[in-house]
Design a protein around this motif. Structure first.
Motif, mmCIF file in Angstrom:
data_model
loop_
_atom_site.group_PDB
_atom_site.id
_atom_site.type_symbol
_atom_site.label_atom_id
_atom_site.label_comp_id
_atom_site.label_asym_id
_atom_site.label_seq_id
_atom_site.Cartn_x
_atom_site.Cartn_y
_atom_site.Cartn_z
ATOM 1 N N LEU A 132 0.812 -1.122 -0.134
ATOM 2 C CA LEU A 132 -0.008 -0.029 0.066
ATOM 3 C C LEU A 132 0.719 1.235 -0.146
ATOM 4 O O LEU A 132 1.823 1.189 0.572
ATOM 5 C CB LEU A 132 -0.715 0.004 1.288
ATOM 6 C CG LEU A 132 -1.873 -1.222 1.337
ATOM 7 C CD1 LEU A 132 -2.494 -1.373 2.563
ATOM 8 C CD2 LEU A 132 -2.808 -1.213 0.211
ATOM 9 N N THR A 133 0.347 2.359 -0.807
ATOM 10 C CA THR A 133 1.252 3.519 -0.966
ATOM 11 C C THR A 133 0.447 4.835 -0.421
ATOM 12 O O THR A 133 1.054 5.989 -0.352
ATOM 13 C CB THR A 133 1.628 3.661 -2.223
ATOM 14 O OG1 THR A 133 0.493 3.571 -3.051
ATOM 15 C CG2 THR A 133 2.531 2.695 -2.700
ATOM 16 N N GLY A 134 -0.768 4.601 -0.141
ATOM 17 C CA GLY A 134 -1.727 5.802 0.426
ATOM 18 C C GLY A 134 -1.741 5.317 1.970
ATOM 19 O O GLY A 134 -1.268 4.709 2.520
ATOM 20 N N ASP A 135 -3.220 5.910 2.315
ATOM 21 C CA ASP A 135 -3.276 5.714 3.760
ATOM 22 C C ASP A 135 -3.857 4.324 3.888
ATOM 23 O O ASP A 135 -4.247 3.567 2.968
ATOM 24 C CB ASP A 135 -4.788 6.373 4.209
ATOM 25 C CG ASP A 135 -4.621 7.975 4.267
ATOM 26 O OD1 ASP A 135 -3.544 8.467 3.901
ATOM 27 O OD2 ASP A 135 -5.541 8.459 4.560
ATOM 28 N N VAL A 142 11.591 6.863 2.637
ATOM 29 C CA VAL A 142 12.871 6.967 2.485
ATOM 30 C C VAL A 142 13.661 7.047 3.567
ATOM 31 O O VAL A 142 15.011 6.902 3.927
ATOM 32 C CB VAL A 142 13.112 8.734 2.128
ATOM 33 C CG1 VAL A 142 12.726 8.932 0.358
ATOM 34 C CG2 VAL A 142 12.594 9.788 2.727
ATOM 35 N N SER A 143 12.927 6.996 4.912
ATOM 36 C CA SER A 143 13.291 6.924 6.035
ATOM 37 C C SER A 143 12.160 5.846 6.763
ATOM 38 O O SER A 143 11.443 5.395 6.224
ATOM 39 C CB SER A 143 13.707 8.122 6.892
ATOM 40 O OG SER A 143 12.551 8.710 7.134
ATOM 41 N N GLY A 167 -0.221 13.871 2.032
ATOM 42 C CA GLY A 167 0.415 14.529 0.955
ATOM 43 C C GLY A 167 1.181 15.519 1.252
ATOM 44 O O GLY A 167 1.498 16.463 0.418
ATOM 45 N N THR A 168 1.605 15.795 2.650
ATOM 46 C CA THR A 168 2.181 16.955 3.028
ATOM 47 C C THR A 168 3.400 16.428 4.108
ATOM 48 O O THR A 168 3.335 15.236 4.171
ATOM 49 C CB THR A 168 1.321 18.034 3.788
ATOM 50 O OG1 THR A 168 0.696 17.428 4.824
ATOM 51 C CG2 THR A 168 0.145 18.682 2.763
ATOM 52 N N ALA A 174 5.932 15.203 1.039
ATOM 53 C CA ALA A 174 5.219 13.843 1.091
ATOM 54 C C ALA A 174 5.949 12.914 0.606
ATOM 55 O O ALA A 174 7.015 12.942 0.068
ATOM 56 C CB ALA A 174 4.013 14.197 -0.178
ATOM 57 N N GLN A 175 5.730 11.550 1.203
ATOM 58 C CA GLN A 175 6.600 10.450 1.245
ATOM 59 C C GLN A 175 5.579 9.254 1.033
ATOM 60 O O GLN A 175 4.425 9.448 1.246
ATOM 61 C CB GLN A 175 7.236 10.100 2.464
ATOM 62 C CG GLN A 175 8.335 10.980 2.834
ATOM 63 C CD GLN A 175 9.371 11.258 1.934
ATOM 64 O OE1 GLN A 175 9.856 10.323 1.289
ATOM 65 N NE2 GLN A 175 9.899 12.551 1.663
ATOM 66 N N THR A 176 6.104 8.483 0.162
ATOM 67 C CA THR A 176 5.113 7.185 0.048
ATOM 68 C C THR A 176 6.008 5.668 0.421
ATOM 69 O O THR A 176 7.305 5.813 0.165
ATOM 70 C CB THR A 176 5.082 7.158 -1.600
ATOM 71 O OG1 THR A 176 4.309 8.005 -2.088
ATOM 72 C CG2 THR A 176 4.254 5.699 -1.992
ATOM 73 N N PRO A 177 5.294 4.961 1.008
ATOM 74 C CA PRO A 177 5.994 3.757 1.623
ATOM 75 C C PRO A 177 6.540 3.149 0.411
ATOM 76 O O PRO A 177 6.406 3.176 -0.592
ATOM 77 C CB PRO A 177 4.780 2.774 2.041
ATOM 78 C CG PRO A 177 3.908 3.827 2.663
ATOM 79 C CD PRO A 177 3.730 4.938 1.475
ATOM 80 N N SER A 178 8.026 2.692 0.726
ATOM 81 C CA SER A 178 8.575 2.047 -0.407
ATOM 82 C C SER A 178 8.519 0.356 -0.188
ATOM 83 O O SER A 178 8.705 -0.059 0.811
ATOM 84 C CB SER A 178 10.023 2.423 -0.363
ATOM 85 O OG SER A 178 10.807 2.202 0.860
#
Length: 194
Positions: free
Chosen positions: A15-18, A64-65, A91-92, A116-120
């Motif tokens: 998942l990359t959103g909430d 990224v962390s 998104g912030t 904003a970051q997205t799970p990697s």
């Protein structure tokens, strides 16, 4: 004692959103024990939920962390507990990772990331229930009602899911994208276990 449930190789849990993850556990060990994960534990990607050797629940999300939250509520051995971890991506710079025990907020990381970051999801992606947190430290005890939602659970849903008996998650306005019942006895007793 060394059972793992492999959740397959599809990308539906990446998942990359909430999102929200819930599990009922009854632990019998004092070591770090993995509950459910989707990611590479060794290289830090994806998300995971575990019980620490300090008897706390933990939930981590890597972008990224990493952001890890540890419950303030202790998860004592021999008792059933519901753990819910949530990731809120606004998104912030104010993404939030929270953990709830039995329907109550117990810890949150609101420091946010810069931008904003997205799970990697990189490396070898393990999707497992009862995984070994370190080496051969497989989960010892019971795991039941593991569920993954591709949205942020509402406070009322968290309270309902964290109540003293399992909730029929199909009755939620938006059911989970994955639900591993581990048995479906209405009285929530063995053999509903991993």
């Amino acid at each position: 004692v060394d059972d793992i449930i492999d959740l397959g190789s599809g990308d539906d849990l990446e998942l990359t959103g909430d999102f929200s993850v819930s599990a009922w556990i009854k632990d019998t060990s004092d070591l770090n024990r993995g509950i459910v994960c989707c990611g590479d534990r060794s290289n830090g990607s994806g998300w995971m939920m575990w019980r620490t050797s300090a008897h706390k629940a933990a939930f981590a999300v890597w972008t990224v962390s990493n952001r890890i939250v540890y419950s303030t509520t202790l998860i004592n051995t021999g008792a059933w507990f519901n753990i819910i971890g949530t990731f809120e991506k606004n998104g912030t710079a104010n993404q939030q990772v929270k953990i709830y025990i039995n329907g109550n907020t117990t810890a949150e990381d609101e420091n946010g990331w810069s931008g904003a970051q997205t799970p990697s999801y990189s490396g070898t992606i393990y999707k497992q229930i009862g995984f070994p947190y370190v080496g051969s430290n497989y989960f010892e005890g019971n795991i039941s009602e593991v569920s993954v939602f591709n949205y942020l659970l509402s406070p009322s849903d968290i309270t309902s899911i964290g109540s003293s008996t399992p909730t029929d998650l199909s009755a939620l306005s938006t059911p989970p994208i994955a639900w591993y019942r581990m048995g479906d006895n209405s009285s929530f007793k063995s053999p509903q276990i991993l």
